[in-house]
Design a protein around this motif. Structure first.
Motif, PDB file in Angstrom:
ATOM      1  N   LYS A  13       0.846  -1.188   0.000  1.00  0.00           N
ATOM      2  CA  LYS A  13       0.000   0.000   0.000  1.00  0.00           C
ATOM      3  C   LYS A  13       0.888   1.247   0.000  1.00  0.00           C
ATOM      4  N   THR A  14       1.883   1.237   0.889  1.00  0.00           N
ATOM      5  CA  THR A  14       2.781   2.387   1.017  1.00  0.00           C
ATOM      6  C   THR A  14       3.505   2.658  -0.289  1.00  0.00           C
ATOM      7  N   LYS A  15       3.992   1.603  -0.895  1.00  0.00           N
ATOM      8  CA  LYS A  15       4.781   1.751  -2.116  1.00  0.00           C
ATOM      9  C   LYS A  15       3.936   2.384  -3.218  1.00  0.00           C
ATOM     10  N   LYS A  16       2.734   1.889  -3.373  1.00  0.00           N
ATOM     11  CA  LYS A  16       1.848   2.439  -4.403  1.00  0.00           C
ATOM     12  C   LYS A  16       1.552   3.914  -4.128  1.00  0.00           C
ATOM     13  N   GLN A  17       1.276   4.215  -2.875  1.00  0.00           N
ATOM     14  CA  GLN A  17       0.973   5.603  -2.514  1.00  0.00           C
ATOM     15  C   GLN A  17       2.170   6.520  -2.754  1.00  0.00           C
ATOM     16  N   VAL A  18       3.345   6.045  -2.342  1.00  0.00           N
ATOM     17  CA  VAL A  18       4.548   6.866  -2.481  1.00  0.00           C
ATOM     18  C   VAL A  18       4.835   7.130  -3.954  1.00  0.00           C
ATOM     19  N   PHE A  19       4.788   6.086  -4.765  1.00  0.00           N
ATOM     20  CA  PHE A  19       5.109   6.278  -6.180  1.00  0.00           C
ATOM     21  C   PHE A  19       4.039   7.104  -6.897  1.00  0.00           C
ATOM     22  N   SER A  20       2.790   6.920  -6.511  1.00  0.00           N
ATOM     23  CA  SER A  20       1.730   7.743  -7.092  1.00  0.00           C
ATOM     24  C   SER A  20       1.979   9.215  -6.803  1.00  0.00           C
ATOM     25  N   ALA A  21       2.287   9.487  -5.542  1.00  0.00           N
ATOM     26  CA  ALA A  21       2.504  10.885  -5.150  1.00  0.00           C
ATOM     27  C   ALA A  21       3.710  11.470  -5.871  1.00  0.00           C
ATOM     28  N   LEU A  22       4.784  10.682  -5.977  1.00  0.00           N
ATOM     29  CA  LEU A  22       5.995  11.190  -6.644  1.00  0.00           C
ATOM     30  C   LEU A  22       5.741  11.422  -8.127  1.00  0.00           C
ATOM     31  N   ALA A  23       5.055  10.471  -8.760  1.00  0.00           N
ATOM     32  CA  ALA A  23       4.787  10.586 -10.197  1.00  0.00           C
ATOM     33  C   ALA A  23       3.991  11.857 -10.482  1.00  0.00           C
ATOM     34  N   GLN A  24       3.009  12.126  -9.627  1.00  0.00           N
ATOM     35  CA  GLN A  24       2.209  13.336  -9.816  1.00  0.00           C
ATOM     36  C   GLN A  24       3.026  14.595  -9.544  1.00  0.00           C
ATOM     37  N   LYS A  25       3.760  14.544  -8.444  1.00  0.00           N
ATOM     38  CA  LYS A  25       4.541  15.726  -8.052  1.00  0.00           C
ATOM     39  C   LYS A  25       5.511  16.147  -9.162  1.00  0.00           C
ATOM     40  N   TYR A  26       6.196  15.125  -9.722  1.00  0.00           N
ATOM     41  CA  TYR A  26       7.216  15.447 -10.730  1.00  0.00           C
ATOM     42  C   TYR A  26       6.660  15.349 -12.152  1.00  0.00           C
ATOM     43  N   GLY A  27       5.436  14.844 -12.290  1.00  0.00           N
ATOM     44  CA  GLY A  27       4.839  14.712 -13.614  1.00  0.00           C
ATOM     45  C   GLY A  27       5.587  13.733 -14.511  1.00  0.00           C
ATOM     46  N   LYS A  28       6.050  12.633 -13.922  1.00  0.00           N
ATOM     47  CA  LYS A  28       6.826  11.648 -14.692  1.00  0.00           C
ATOM     48  C   LYS A  28       6.231  10.245 -14.543  1.00  0.00           C
ATOM     49  N   ASN A  29       6.363   9.458 -15.577  1.00  0.00           N
ATOM     50  CA  ASN A  29       6.078   8.032 -15.442  1.00  0.00           C
ATOM     51  C   ASN A  29       7.196   7.390 -14.625  1.00  0.00           C
ATOM     52  N   ILE A  30       6.818   6.525 -13.691  1.00  0.00           N
ATOM     53  CA  ILE A  30       7.823   5.819 -12.879  1.00  0.00           C
ATOM     54  C   ILE A  30       7.696   4.318 -13.118  1.00  0.00           C
TER      55      ILE A  30
END
Lengths: 522, 522
Positions: free
Chosen positions: A174-191
């Protein structure tokens, strides 16, 4: 760009085996015309190689394997993790090698080393200084090792590859998905996050490699606790259909993790058969059911070892369990051996009253019989102690605390009950009486766990705050627990560090398990 | 400047106890009109506090203790080591606090953290950035934490204080003196190195705080393995008479270290009585002699546990040992218990041939009897396995590998013989026959260690290169050892990591002991 994400079960220390798996994945990806293939952090040597990283011959073998792999990359580029020693100055980095046209052409070093819990990266590696995007097919690929390195992402990056292996906990997905979702949005990048899928005796890596698009949406999810292989197109990540949800149910995840952990441990060590004592209690019942699921019921031997303090139901419950599972079992009564010990000790014990010495003798006879069967027939002894017991030292060293692998050593007693209900979801495997009766070690007449311990619901709640959340005693009391019980429990935890120093490794499913990730003086 | 160097036995985790000792030393120093007093790295919490450093309440208690200590420093300045948490950002340093006029006025952070062997400082601390000399009484005092920080010494410094605790090894004293001599000469500065003098179950700090003058000459040496208190005058360090030589004899040092390690372990845990099995062999004989020296012969109980495979001399030798030492012993034959095990196992063992299962049963019965005596009477069980056995897995888990403390677990078998001769220097304590007979586990008729192991002289030489010098197999072979034996031994070492994960902590005397300082996957 067409990118292959192979999710492999790397074996720690087996560089040649890992190399063979990696090359097979590269060939498969090349056949599918993928342009880039991703292997995670330390893929070449497997996760958590520990002091193998201090052996020069090991580092050299890793480097030779990377070069051998590079030769295979004739029509594909590859990013692959491995140790990276600069022989001129002895400095070693934890690196991502970038391979193109059959050779290593570039690399990125891990900048922010992990030194918490089970990780000791500063013991081996020097932190890199800075992070330059890899340039490939007119795209800037940013390689980071975990979310802490997201600060290196730049506007000009086309997409982000995260190499870092994520140790499994029941919260990690759960944490991993949330963290990567937030980062992808913040930086506007596909991860694109690629993970190991392996056990490591105690530590599990659960796979679930994933891609998250720049809108924060999970667009690709690889298998959970299994190898997998996917090819994704970075141009289509924005429009892919949503993927199935990540499993977030704690009990279901615990179940899957433990079965995977047992199976992986046996496969990696070349073992096939397990043995455990069946007391009729819930802990051994749950371990037996999980192990039967992992290895096949026919490969799990149960030992029923009644003593003069065993209740009738303990044998009946254990037999019912074995029958439900369809596993073989043997009955070896310990009465006579116990009597012989008392006999031998009478001249020295004289008229001393019955105490923990006699209780422990029974537990140790059982441990010895399990080990004797292990030594005679090659069964691997499983330990059935739970985390609540391990925490407060409720167990006998060299007795019920023996074994090669602690299957439920990171599961609290209250969660064992949930696990039992979960195991019984489709049909009764664990006998109802095993679940409902009051837990007892049955080492003296009428003994119950709750004679010496607080109720498990209270015990576990306090333990979780102390062990996993690192709350101070005062903060735990503030949560509404009685002061005397909080201090009693914490004193028990701290007084039993010595005991836990000699118990088997357990499968870690929480953010703080007993074992290498928890270091206290004793 | 008049400087007091108290060399104290700090107890890890016992902040209040350490605080009391520190204040007593300050009062003594003030009475002697010393101007400055030095306490080493992490003095306030004791050496190797490990994950206690992750507990906020622990760090707060350290800080409060430092402030309490500061109030005592009315007529003296003090330098004292402790953790130093900046609550505003959560960053923690390993610091030297400088106390003057009753308050903490300055500090220096450790810049180069230790992450090798038993140290995991990056787990807890952030490295300081830079090092400013302390200004006191018109002198510039340079505080460093170990020799790696010597780069911070500047021309304008008047003298250098080294706070770092040095873990004992049989080589560490010589090395420390040489290193500080060389540094003092190189930089032309007097160096004052203050050390802990304590055990920490496994790790020992041997004291021998020292001053080395700018010419590289050792001018003051505090006690070895004992508390001490000295006042030195920095103006006179150039002209002081030479001090006695540091003991460099490896066997004598091993002897002193183990006796100190046993005594310290018992004192810190509040234990007084020990128990061990006496087999008539050299390992248990040496452990018994060392323990009697540490605790008093009357506090060491020997258990003689003959089996049907025991030779006559094993009982006679063990009795002679106990008599020479003057320690109590009991004889508990294991024949009947063993027979009862075989009887109970007959239905499952059936006609399987005698193998390691039956051998281990005997070793485990003995372990259980020692533990039963421990549980009944409060004796602490000592483990008597040596490093050679631990390395190749020659020992039975839950049998002879049980116990609370491994007294000789970091001593090779060949060095055990030297230790035995050293113990016998003045009179025969260990019977001559124990020293000269061929070593045997006596678990089957006529068994000898050398049936399954290479000669100890060869085994130990290879183990030392592999374990302590970290040589590759090829490099060991280049030293002239047979290839097949080298690989056989190294395979045994690597295959037994799992076994060593469950053995008791041992007293570390080498630069690489089994235990927390050696981490391998298993």
């Amino acid at each position: 760009m067409q990118i292959a994400i192979p999710q492999l079960n790397y074996k720690t220390g087996d560089i040649q085996g890992n190399c063979t798996k990696i090359i097979a994945a590269i060939q498969k990806a090349q056949q599918s015309h993928a342009e880039l293939i991703l292997f995670p952090e330390l893929a070449i040597c497997g996760a958590m190689p520990q002091d193998l990283l201090e052996k020069e011959e090991f580092i050299n073998e890793c480097r030779l394997a990377i070069e051998k792999i590079a030769l295979q990359c004739t029509h594909i580029a590859a990013i692959i993790g491995g140790p990276n020693l600069d022989a001129t100055n002895g400095i070693m980095y934890n690196s991502a090698y970038f391979i193109q046209n059959g050779e290593v052409v570039d690399g990125v070093h891990k900048n922010i080393l992990s030194d918490y819990d089970i990780f000791h990266e500063s013991r081996y590696f020097i932190a890199g200084e800075g992070n330059t995007a890899i340039r490939y097919k007119n795209q800037n690929i940013r390689i980071i090792f975990d979310e802490y390195e997201a600060e290196f992402i730049e506007k000009t990056d086309h997409f982000v590859v995260c190499m870092g292996m994520t140790p499994f906990t029941t919260e990690s997905k759960k944490t991993k998905k949330q963290v990567f979702s937030a980062l992808a949005q913040k930086y506007g990048k596909n991860i694109l996050a690629v993970n190991h899928c392996c056990g490591n005796t105690s530590v599990l890596f659960d796979g679930n490699s994933m891609t998250v698009n720049f809108k924060g949406k999970l667009t690709c999810l690889l298998a959970e606790f299994a190898e997998d292989f996917q090819i994704i197109d970075t141009n289509k990540l924005g429009s892919l259909p949503p993927v199935p949800n990540i499993c977030e149910d704690k009990t279901a995840l615990t179940h899957k993790a433990l079965v995977f952990g047992i199976r992986d441990y046996f496969e990696k060590h070349g073992f096939t058969k397990a043995i455990l004592g069946l007391s009729g209690g819930i802990d051994s019942a749950v371990v037996a059911a999980l192990t039967a699921e992992a290895l096949g019921a026919e490969n799990v031997m149960g030992l029923l070892m009644p003593s003069r303090f065993s209740t009738d139901h303990s044998i009946a419950d254990a037999q019912a369990l074995a029958d439900n599972i369809g596993m073989p079992y043997k009955i070896i009564p310990i009465k006579e051996i116990y009597a012989q010990y008392l006999n031998a000790l009478r001249p020295v014990f004289q008229n001393e009253p019955f105490n923990v010495a006699e209780e422990n003798i029974q537990a140790r006879i059982r441990g010895m019989l399990v080990m004797a069967m292990s030594n005679k027939f090659g069964y691997i002894a499983l330990n059935t102690s739970n985390k609540s017991e391990a925490a407060v030292g409720y167990g006998t060293l060299y007795g019920d605390l023996c074994g090669s692998l602690g299957v439920i050593g990171d599961v609290y007693k209250t969660d064992i009950y949930k696990l039992a209900r979960h195991i019984n979801k489709e049909r009764e495997i664990i006998p109802e009486n095993t679940i409902t009766k009051a837990p007892s070690a049955e080492l003296r007449p009428g003994q119950k766990d709750q004679d010496s311990l607080p109720e498990y619901s209270q015990l576990d709640a306090i333990l979780k705050l102390y062990l996993e959340e690192n709350y101070s005693p005062d903060n735990i009391i503030t949560q509404g627990f009685p002061k005397d019980i909080v201090y009693k429990i914490i004193n028990l935890v701290n007084r039993n560090n010595y005991k836990r120093a000699q118990i088997p490794p357990c499968i870690k499913i929480s953010k703080k398990a007993f074992g290498n990730g928890r270091k206290y003086p004793y």
